[in-house]
Write a protein that holds these residues in place. Structure first.
Motif, PDB file in Angstrom:
ATOM      1  N   THR A 171       0.786  -1.081  -0.185  1.00  0.00           N
ATOM      2  CA  THR A 171      -0.002  -0.049   0.039  1.00  0.00           C
ATOM      3  C   THR A 171       0.814   1.126   0.008  1.00  0.00           C
ATOM      4  O   THR A 171       1.857   1.316   0.611  1.00  0.00           O
ATOM      5  N   SER A 172       0.259   2.335  -0.796  1.00  0.00           N
ATOM      6  CA  SER A 172       1.276   3.537  -0.858  1.00  0.00           C
ATOM      7  C   SER A 172       0.411   4.751  -0.875  1.00  0.00           C
ATOM      8  O   SER A 172      -0.823   4.563  -1.151  1.00  0.00           O
ATOM      9  N   GLY A 173       1.265   5.808  -0.531  1.00  0.00           N
ATOM     10  CA  GLY A 173       0.381   7.146  -0.601  1.00  0.00           C
ATOM     11  C   GLY A 173      -0.452   7.287   0.649  1.00  0.00           C
ATOM     12  O   GLY A 173      -0.457   6.541   1.740  1.00  0.00           O
ATOM     13  N   GLY A 174      -1.567   8.195   0.918  1.00  0.00           N
ATOM     14  CA  GLY A 174      -2.240   8.411   1.804  1.00  0.00           C
ATOM     15  C   GLY A 174      -3.113   7.145   2.239  1.00  0.00           C
ATOM     16  O   GLY A 174      -3.454   6.413   1.065  1.00  0.00           O
ATOM     17  N   ILE A 201      -5.983  -5.980   1.073  1.00  0.00           N
ATOM     18  CA  ILE A 201      -4.953  -6.750   1.460  1.00  0.00           C
ATOM     19  C   ILE A 201      -5.512  -8.067   1.685  1.00  0.00           C
ATOM     20  O   ILE A 201      -4.957  -9.120   1.139  1.00  0.00           O
ATOM     21  N   ARG A 202      -6.484  -8.332   2.327  1.00  0.00           N
ATOM     22  CA  ARG A 202      -6.917  -9.502   2.708  1.00  0.00           C
ATOM     23  C   ARG A 202      -7.131 -10.460   1.818  1.00  0.00           C
ATOM     24  O   ARG A 202      -7.161 -11.553   1.337  1.00  0.00           O
ATOM     25  N   ALA A 203      -8.083  -9.683   0.608  1.00  0.00           N
ATOM     26  CA  ALA A 203      -8.498 -10.303  -0.488  1.00  0.00           C
ATOM     27  C   ALA A 203      -7.337 -10.682  -1.454  1.00  0.00           C
ATOM     28  O   ALA A 203      -7.510 -12.013  -1.976  1.00  0.00           O
ATOM     29  N   VAL A 204      -6.377  -9.922  -1.672  1.00  0.00           N
ATOM     30  CA  VAL A 204      -5.111 -10.350  -2.436  1.00  0.00           C
ATOM     31  C   VAL A 204      -4.644 -11.445  -1.880  1.00  0.00           C
ATOM     32  O   VAL A 204      -4.171 -12.521  -2.471  1.00  0.00           O
ATOM     33  N   VAL A 205      -4.370 -11.598  -0.504  1.00  0.00           N
ATOM     34  CA  VAL A 205      -3.749 -12.894   0.128  1.00  0.00           C
ATOM     35  C   VAL A 205      -4.510 -13.921  -0.099  1.00  0.00           C
ATOM     36  O   VAL A 205      -3.940 -14.939  -0.333  1.00  0.00           O
ATOM     37  N   ARG A 206      -5.773 -13.920   0.211  1.00  0.00           N
ATOM     38  CA  ARG A 206      -6.545 -14.921   0.316  1.00  0.00           C
ATOM     39  C   ARG A 206      -6.910 -15.755  -0.988  1.00  0.00           C
ATOM     40  O   ARG A 206      -6.967 -16.969  -0.999  1.00  0.00           O
ATOM     41  N   ILE A 235      -2.764 -17.169   5.721  1.00  0.00           N
ATOM     42  CA  ILE A 235      -4.023 -16.824   5.798  1.00  0.00           C
ATOM     43  C   ILE A 235      -4.373 -16.136   7.151  1.00  0.00           C
ATOM     44  O   ILE A 235      -5.145 -15.043   7.201  1.00  0.00           O
ATOM     45  N   GLY A 236      -3.611 -16.699   8.084  1.00  0.00           N
ATOM     46  CA  GLY A 236      -3.930 -15.937   9.552  1.00  0.00           C
ATOM     47  C   GLY A 236      -3.441 -14.590   9.532  1.00  0.00           C
ATOM     48  O   GLY A 236      -4.084 -13.891  10.609  1.00  0.00           O
ATOM     49  N   ASP A 237      -2.474 -14.334   8.776  1.00  0.00           N
ATOM     50  CA  ASP A 237      -2.035 -12.576   9.024  1.00  0.00           C
ATOM     51  C   ASP A 237      -2.750 -11.647   8.660  1.00  0.00           C
ATOM     52  O   ASP A 237      -2.707 -10.675   8.866  1.00  0.00           O
ATOM     53  N   VAL A 238      -3.964 -12.029   7.708  1.00  0.00           N
ATOM     54  CA  VAL A 238      -4.967 -11.084   7.471  1.00  0.00           C
ATOM     55  C   VAL A 238      -6.241 -11.340   7.992  1.00  0.00           C
ATOM     56  O   VAL A 238      -7.297 -10.954   7.396  1.00  0.00           O
ATOM     57  N   GLY A 239      -6.401 -12.188   9.082  1.00  0.00           N
ATOM     58  CA  GLY A 239      -7.329 -12.538   9.608  1.00  0.00           C
ATOM     59  C   GLY A 239      -7.910 -11.577  10.542  1.00  0.00           C
ATOM     60  O   GLY A 239      -7.014 -10.656  11.213  1.00  0.00           O
ATOM     61  N   ASP A 240      -9.047 -11.042  10.969  1.00  0.00           N
ATOM     62  CA  ASP A 240      -9.599 -10.046  11.536  1.00  0.00           C
ATOM     63  C   ASP A 240      -9.171  -8.525  11.328  1.00  0.00           C
ATOM     64  O   ASP A 240      -8.899  -7.743  12.190  1.00  0.00           O
ATOM     65  N   ILE A 241      -8.965  -8.405   9.799  1.00  0.00           N
ATOM     66  CA  ILE A 241      -8.540  -7.097   9.403  1.00  0.00           C
ATOM     67  C   ILE A 241      -9.530  -6.287   8.413  1.00  0.00           C
ATOM     68  O   ILE A 241      -9.273  -5.137   8.260  1.00  0.00           O
ATOM     69  N   THR A 265      -4.010   0.740   7.028  1.00  0.00           N
ATOM     70  CA  THR A 265      -3.283  -0.387   6.431  1.00  0.00           C
ATOM     71  C   THR A 265      -2.414  -1.193   7.275  1.00  0.00           C
ATOM     72  O   THR A 265      -1.606  -0.297   7.962  1.00  0.00           O
ATOM     73  N   MET A 266      -2.512  -2.550   7.410  1.00  0.00           N
ATOM     74  CA  MET A 266      -1.748  -3.183   8.180  1.00  0.00           C
ATOM     75  C   MET A 266      -0.133  -3.279   7.654  1.00  0.00           C
ATOM     76  O   MET A 266       0.675  -3.576   8.411  1.00  0.00           O
ATOM     77  N   LEU A 267      -0.119  -2.906   6.375  1.00  0.00           N
ATOM     78  CA  LEU A 267       1.329  -2.829   5.804  1.00  0.00           C
ATOM     79  C   LEU A 267       1.763  -1.527   5.813  1.00  0.00           C
ATOM     80  O   LEU A 267       3.130  -1.367   5.487  1.00  0.00           O
TER      81      LEU A 267
END
Length: 319
Positions: free
Chosen positions: A8-11, A20-25, A54-60, A66-68
Protein backbone atom coordinates in the motif's frame (compact mmCIF):
# COMPACT_ATOMS: atom_id res chain seq x y z
CA UNK A 1 3.10 -17.12 -11.18
CA UNK A 2 3.94 -18.82 -7.92
CA UNK A 3 4.79 -15.77 -5.80
CA UNK A 4 3.30 -12.28 -5.78
CA UNK A 5 3.74 -9.22 -3.58
CA UNK A 6 1.32 -6.61 -2.27
CA UNK A 7 1.94 -3.11 -0.94
CA UNK A 8 0.00 0.00 0.00
CA UNK A 9 1.31 3.43 -0.88
CA UNK A 10 0.38 7.08 -0.50
CA UNK A 11 -2.39 8.25 1.82
CA UNK A 12 -4.23 5.53 3.71
CA UNK A 13 -7.92 4.92 3.10
CA UNK A 14 -10.55 2.78 4.86
CA UNK A 15 -10.80 -0.54 3.05
CA UNK A 16 -7.13 -0.99 2.25
CA UNK A 17 -6.96 -3.81 4.78
CA UNK A 18 -9.92 -5.51 3.13
CA UNK A 19 -8.09 -5.30 -0.20
CA UNK A 20 -4.90 -6.76 1.30
CA UNK A 21 -6.94 -9.58 2.80
CA UNK A 22 -8.54 -10.32 -0.57
CA UNK A 23 -5.18 -10.37 -2.38
CA UNK A 24 -3.65 -12.74 0.16
CA UNK A 25 -6.55 -15.16 0.39
CA UNK A 26 -7.33 -15.17 -3.34
CA UNK A 27 -3.69 -15.95 -4.13
CA UNK A 28 -3.40 -18.68 -1.50
CA UNK A 29 -6.64 -20.20 -2.77
CA UNK A 30 -4.84 -20.61 -6.12
CA UNK A 31 -1.70 -22.05 -4.46
CA UNK A 32 0.27 -18.84 -4.91
CA UNK A 33 2.53 -17.48 -2.17
CA UNK A 34 1.99 -13.86 -1.12
CA UNK A 35 4.55 -11.46 0.32
CA UNK A 36 3.59 -8.25 2.08
CA UNK A 37 5.82 -5.25 1.46
CA UNK A 38 5.80 -2.92 4.47
CA UNK A 39 6.15 0.88 4.33
CA UNK A 40 5.21 1.15 0.65
CA UNK A 41 7.89 1.75 -1.96
CA UNK A 42 10.37 2.74 0.76
CA UNK A 43 10.01 -0.74 2.26
CA UNK A 44 10.35 -2.27 -1.18
CA UNK A 45 13.75 -0.67 -1.63
CA UNK A 46 14.95 -1.54 1.88
CA UNK A 47 13.63 -5.11 1.72
CA UNK A 48 10.92 -4.92 4.40
CA UNK A 49 9.15 -7.93 2.92
CA UNK A 50 7.46 -10.80 4.74
CA UNK A 51 5.57 -13.86 3.58
CA UNK A 52 1.89 -13.64 4.54
CA UNK A 53 -0.27 -16.56 5.53
CA UNK A 54 -4.06 -16.80 5.83
CA UNK A 55 -3.96 -16.01 9.54
CA UNK A 56 -1.91 -12.84 9.00
CA UNK A 57 -4.92 -11.18 7.39
CA UNK A 58 -7.51 -12.48 9.82
CA UNK A 59 -9.63 -9.90 11.67
CA UNK A 60 -8.51 -6.96 9.53
CA UNK A 61 -11.44 -6.54 7.13
CA UNK A 62 -13.14 -4.14 9.55
CA UNK A 63 -10.07 -2.08 10.38
CA UNK A 64 -9.24 1.29 8.85
CA UNK A 65 -5.75 2.26 7.74
CA UNK A 66 -3.34 -0.35 6.40
CA UNK A 67 -1.61 -3.20 8.21
CA UNK A 68 1.27 -2.90 5.74
CA UNK A 69 1.76 0.77 6.63
CA UNK A 70 2.59 3.40 4.05
CA UNK A 71 5.30 5.98 3.44
CA UNK A 72 6.48 8.54 0.93
CA UNK A 73 9.68 7.65 -0.93
CA UNK A 74 11.65 10.14 -3.00
CA UNK A 75 14.30 7.53 -3.79
CA UNK A 76 11.74 5.41 -5.65
CA UNK A 77 11.19 8.28 -8.08
CA UNK A 78 14.64 7.57 -9.52
CA UNK A 79 15.31 4.68 -11.90
CA UNK A 80 18.09 3.48 -9.62
CA UNK A 81 15.66 3.29 -6.72
CA UNK A 82 13.15 1.32 -8.75
CA UNK A 83 15.83 -1.11 -9.88
CA UNK A 84 16.79 -1.67 -6.24
CA UNK A 85 13.15 -2.47 -5.52
CA UNK A 86 13.00 -5.02 -8.33
CA UNK A 87 16.23 -6.55 -7.08
CA UNK A 88 14.63 -7.10 -3.67
CA UNK A 89 11.64 -8.78 -5.31
CA UNK A 90 13.85 -10.97 -7.48
CA UNK A 91 15.78 -12.16 -4.41
CA UNK A 92 12.58 -13.72 -3.09
CA UNK A 93 11.37 -15.00 -6.43
CA UNK A 94 8.38 -12.65 -6.44
CA UNK A 95 7.01 -12.43 -9.98
CA UNK A 96 4.22 -9.85 -9.79
CA UNK A 97 3.05 -7.00 -7.57
CA UNK A 98 -0.33 -5.60 -6.48
CA UNK A 99 -0.12 -1.90 -5.65
CA UNK A 100 -2.97 -0.39 -3.64
CA UNK A 101 -3.10 3.41 -3.64
CA UNK A 102 -3.75 6.56 -5.65
CA UNK A 103 -2.29 8.11 -8.77
CA UNK A 104 1.22 8.47 -7.31
CA UNK A 105 1.18 4.78 -6.41
CA UNK A 106 -0.01 3.99 -9.92
CA UNK A 107 2.91 5.89 -11.42
CA UNK A 108 5.30 3.76 -9.41
CA UNK A 109 3.55 0.59 -10.59
CA UNK A 110 3.75 1.76 -14.20
CA UNK A 111 7.47 2.49 -13.89
CA UNK A 112 8.10 -0.99 -12.51
CA UNK A 113 6.11 -2.52 -15.37
CA UNK A 114 8.20 -0.54 -17.86
CA UNK A 115 11.29 -2.13 -16.32
CA UNK A 116 9.81 -5.56 -16.98
CA UNK A 117 8.18 -6.26 -13.61
CA UNK A 118 4.38 -6.77 -13.92
CA UNK A 119 2.20 -4.73 -11.56
CA UNK A 120 -1.53 -4.20 -11.14
CA UNK A 121 -2.94 -1.07 -9.53
CA UNK A 122 -5.91 -1.12 -7.13
CA UNK A 123 -7.53 2.30 -6.49
CA UNK A 124 -7.29 3.13 -2.78
CA UNK A 125 -7.96 6.78 -1.93
CA UNK A 126 -10.75 8.75 -0.27
CA UNK A 127 -10.45 11.39 -3.00
CA UNK A 128 -12.23 9.29 -5.66
CA UNK A 129 -9.97 10.93 -8.23
CA UNK A 130 -8.75 7.89 -10.18
CA UNK A 131 -10.11 7.74 -13.76
CA UNK A 132 -11.39 4.40 -15.06
CA UNK A 133 -13.41 3.55 -11.95
CA UNK A 134 -16.67 4.95 -10.63
CA UNK A 135 -15.48 4.61 -7.04
CA UNK A 136 -12.20 4.20 -5.19
CA UNK A 137 -11.67 2.24 -1.98
CA UNK A 138 -12.28 4.49 1.01
CA UNK A 139 -14.45 7.10 -0.68
CA UNK A 140 -17.74 5.78 0.68
CA UNK A 141 -16.43 5.60 4.25
CA UNK A 142 -14.96 9.10 4.11
CA UNK A 143 -18.20 10.36 2.58
CA UNK A 144 -20.24 8.99 5.46
CA UNK A 145 -17.79 10.50 7.95
CA UNK A 146 -18.26 13.92 6.35
CA UNK A 147 -22.05 13.57 6.23
CA UNK A 148 -22.12 12.67 9.90
CA UNK A 149 -20.09 15.80 10.68
CA UNK A 150 -22.36 17.99 8.54
CA UNK A 151 -25.46 16.66 10.30
CA UNK A 152 -23.96 17.45 13.71
CA UNK A 153 -22.70 20.87 12.70
CA UNK A 154 -26.11 21.73 11.27
CA UNK A 155 -27.64 21.15 14.72
CA UNK A 156 -25.32 23.80 16.14
CA UNK A 157 -25.79 26.11 13.15
CA UNK A 158 -29.55 25.94 13.66
CA UNK A 159 -29.35 26.51 17.41
CA UNK A 160 -27.07 29.55 17.12
CA UNK A 161 -28.41 30.86 13.79
CA UNK A 162 -24.97 30.83 12.20
CA UNK A 163 -23.39 30.27 8.82
CA UNK A 164 -20.94 27.37 8.83
CA UNK A 165 -18.16 26.75 6.31
CA UNK A 166 -17.01 23.11 6.31
CA UNK A 167 -13.73 22.31 4.55
CA UNK A 168 -13.35 18.71 3.36
CA UNK A 169 -10.46 16.77 1.85
CA UNK A 170 -10.10 15.57 -1.73
CA UNK A 171 -6.84 17.15 -2.93
CA UNK A 172 -7.61 18.54 -6.39
CA UNK A 173 -10.90 16.64 -6.76
CA UNK A 174 -14.32 17.79 -5.60
CA UNK A 175 -16.13 14.45 -5.39
CA UNK A 176 -16.09 14.25 -1.60
CA UNK A 177 -17.39 17.80 -1.23
CA UNK A 178 -20.03 17.36 -3.93
CA UNK A 179 -21.46 14.09 -2.69
CA UNK A 180 -21.34 15.15 0.96
CA UNK A 181 -22.81 18.54 0.21
CA UNK A 182 -25.68 17.07 -1.75
CA UNK A 183 -26.38 14.38 0.84
CA UNK A 184 -26.05 16.86 3.70
CA UNK A 185 -28.32 19.48 2.19
CA UNK A 186 -25.62 22.15 1.93
CA UNK A 187 -26.75 25.52 0.63
CA UNK A 188 -23.52 26.04 -1.33
CA UNK A 189 -20.84 23.60 -2.57
CA UNK A 190 -17.49 24.87 -3.84
CA UNK A 191 -15.37 22.43 -5.84
CA UNK A 192 -12.19 22.97 -7.90
CA UNK A 193 -13.73 21.62 -11.11
CA UNK A 194 -16.28 24.46 -11.28
CA UNK A 195 -15.42 28.16 -11.06
CA UNK A 196 -17.26 30.01 -8.32
CA UNK A 197 -18.15 33.63 -7.78
CA UNK A 198 -18.00 34.78 -4.17
CA UNK A 199 -20.45 37.52 -5.02
CA UNK A 200 -23.02 34.87 -5.98
CA UNK A 201 -22.27 32.87 -2.81
CA UNK A 202 -22.94 35.99 -0.77
CA UNK A 203 -26.03 36.85 -2.82
CA UNK A 204 -27.50 33.39 -2.15
CA UNK A 205 -26.90 33.82 1.58
CA UNK A 206 -28.60 37.21 1.49
CA UNK A 207 -31.58 35.84 -0.43
CA UNK A 208 -31.97 33.09 2.14
CA UNK A 209 -31.73 35.59 5.00
CA UNK A 210 -34.39 37.80 3.41
CA UNK A 211 -36.88 34.94 3.32
CA UNK A 212 -36.26 34.15 6.98
CA UNK A 213 -33.45 31.56 6.77
CA UNK A 214 -31.40 31.68 9.95
CA UNK A 215 -28.49 29.37 9.15
CA UNK A 216 -26.54 27.99 6.18
CA UNK A 217 -24.00 25.26 5.45
CA UNK A 218 -21.27 25.84 2.87
CA UNK A 219 -19.10 22.87 1.91
CA UNK A 220 -15.67 23.72 0.48
CA UNK A 221 -13.31 21.24 -1.17
CA UNK A 222 -9.71 21.79 -0.06
CA UNK A 223 -8.69 22.14 -3.72
CA UNK A 224 -10.66 25.39 -3.91
CA UNK A 225 -8.70 27.08 -1.15
CA UNK A 226 -8.77 27.72 2.57
CA UNK A 227 -12.14 27.31 4.24
CA UNK A 228 -10.92 29.72 6.93
CA UNK A 229 -10.27 32.46 4.38
CA UNK A 230 -13.60 31.86 2.68
CA UNK A 231 -15.35 32.06 6.04
CA UNK A 232 -13.66 35.38 6.79
CA UNK A 233 -14.77 36.83 3.45
CA UNK A 234 -18.35 35.74 4.04
CA UNK A 235 -18.52 37.28 7.52
CA UNK A 236 -16.86 40.51 6.38
CA UNK A 237 -19.24 40.83 3.43
CA UNK A 238 -22.52 39.75 5.00
CA UNK A 239 -21.92 40.52 8.68
CA UNK A 240 -23.52 37.12 9.40
CA UNK A 241 -21.96 35.24 12.29
CA UNK A 242 -19.79 32.65 10.53
CA UNK A 243 -17.82 29.69 11.84
CA UNK A 244 -15.40 27.36 10.04
CA UNK A 245 -14.80 23.64 10.59
CA UNK A 246 -11.83 22.00 8.85
CA UNK A 247 -12.53 18.28 9.13
CA UNK A 248 -8.97 17.21 8.32
CA UNK A 249 -7.64 13.68 8.70
CA UNK A 250 -10.62 12.41 10.64
CA UNK A 251 -12.00 11.74 7.14
CA UNK A 252 -9.27 9.20 6.38
CA UNK A 253 -9.81 6.96 9.39
CA UNK A 254 -12.48 4.71 10.78
CA UNK A 255 -13.92 1.29 10.11
CA UNK A 256 -14.76 0.90 6.40
CA UNK A 257 -18.40 0.75 5.37
CA UNK A 258 -19.88 -2.44 3.94
CA UNK A 259 -19.69 -0.82 0.51
CA UNK A 260 -15.94 -0.23 0.83
CA UNK A 261 -15.30 -3.70 2.26
CA UNK A 262 -17.08 -5.37 -0.65
CA UNK A 263 -15.47 -3.09 -3.25
CA UNK A 264 -12.01 -3.72 -1.82
CA UNK A 265 -12.57 -7.47 -1.74
CA UNK A 266 -13.71 -7.54 -5.36
CA UNK A 267 -10.90 -5.31 -6.66
CA UNK A 268 -8.15 -7.04 -4.68
CA UNK A 269 -9.22 -10.47 -5.94
CA UNK A 270 -9.46 -9.20 -9.52
CA UNK A 271 -5.91 -7.83 -9.35
CA UNK A 272 -4.64 -11.31 -8.45
CA UNK A 273 -6.57 -12.85 -11.34
CA UNK A 274 -4.90 -10.45 -13.77
CA UNK A 275 -1.42 -11.30 -12.53
CA UNK A 276 -2.16 -15.01 -12.73
CA UNK A 277 -3.28 -14.44 -16.32
CA UNK A 278 0.11 -12.85 -17.02
CA UNK A 279 -1.26 -9.33 -17.32
CA UNK A 280 0.81 -6.51 -15.86
CA UNK A 281 0.58 -2.76 -16.29
CA UNK A 282 -3.16 -2.84 -15.56
CA UNK A 283 -5.41 -0.87 -13.23
CA UNK A 284 -8.60 -2.43 -11.89
CA UNK A 285 -11.82 -0.56 -11.25
CA UNK A 286 -15.58 -0.76 -11.13
CA UNK A 287 -17.97 0.80 -13.63
CA UNK A 288 -21.74 0.36 -13.46
CA UNK A 289 -21.08 -2.27 -10.76
CA UNK A 290 -18.99 -4.37 -13.14
CA UNK A 291 -15.28 -5.04 -12.63
CA UNK A 292 -13.06 -3.56 -15.33
CA UNK A 293 -9.37 -3.13 -15.97
CA UNK A 294 -7.46 -0.63 -18.08
CA UNK A 295 -3.93 0.00 -19.22
CA UNK A 296 -2.42 1.84 -16.27
CA UNK A 297 -0.74 4.38 -18.56
CA UNK A 298 -4.08 5.19 -20.13
CA UNK A 299 -5.47 5.89 -16.66
CA UNK A 300 -2.56 8.17 -15.79
CA UNK A 301 -3.03 10.13 -19.02
CA UNK A 302 -6.69 10.84 -18.29
CA UNK A 303 -7.95 13.82 -16.33
CA UNK A 304 -10.31 13.36 -13.42
CA UNK A 305 -13.76 14.81 -14.06
CA UNK A 306 -16.67 15.50 -11.76
CA UNK A 307 -20.32 14.58 -12.42
CA UNK A 308 -21.65 17.87 -13.81
CA UNK A 309 -25.25 16.70 -13.68
CA UNK A 310 -24.91 16.00 -9.97
CA UNK A 311 -23.36 19.41 -9.42
CA UNK A 312 -26.19 21.09 -11.33
CA UNK A 313 -28.70 19.15 -9.27
CA UNK A 314 -27.06 20.39 -6.06
CA UNK A 315 -27.47 23.94 -7.36
CA UNK A 316 -31.11 23.41 -8.23
CA UNK A 317 -31.97 21.87 -4.86
CA UNK A 318 -30.21 24.54 -2.82
CA UNK A 319 -32.18 27.55 -4.05
Amino acid sequence: MKRIGVLTSGGDSPGMNAAIRAVVRKAIYHDVEVYGIYQGYAGLISGQIKKLEIGDVGDIIHRGGTMLYTARCLEFKTEEGRKQGIEQLNKLGIEGLVVIGGDGSYRGAQKLTELGFPCVGVPGTIDNDIPGTDFTIGFDTALNTVIDAIDKIRDTATSHERTYVIEVMGRHAGDLALWAGLAGGAETILIPEVDHDMNEVVAKLNRGHERGKKHSIIVVAEGVGSGVEIGKKIQETTNFETRVSVLGHIQRGGSPTATDRVLASRLGARAVELLLDGKGGRAVGIQQNQLVDHDIMEILDRKHTVDEKMYNLSQELSI
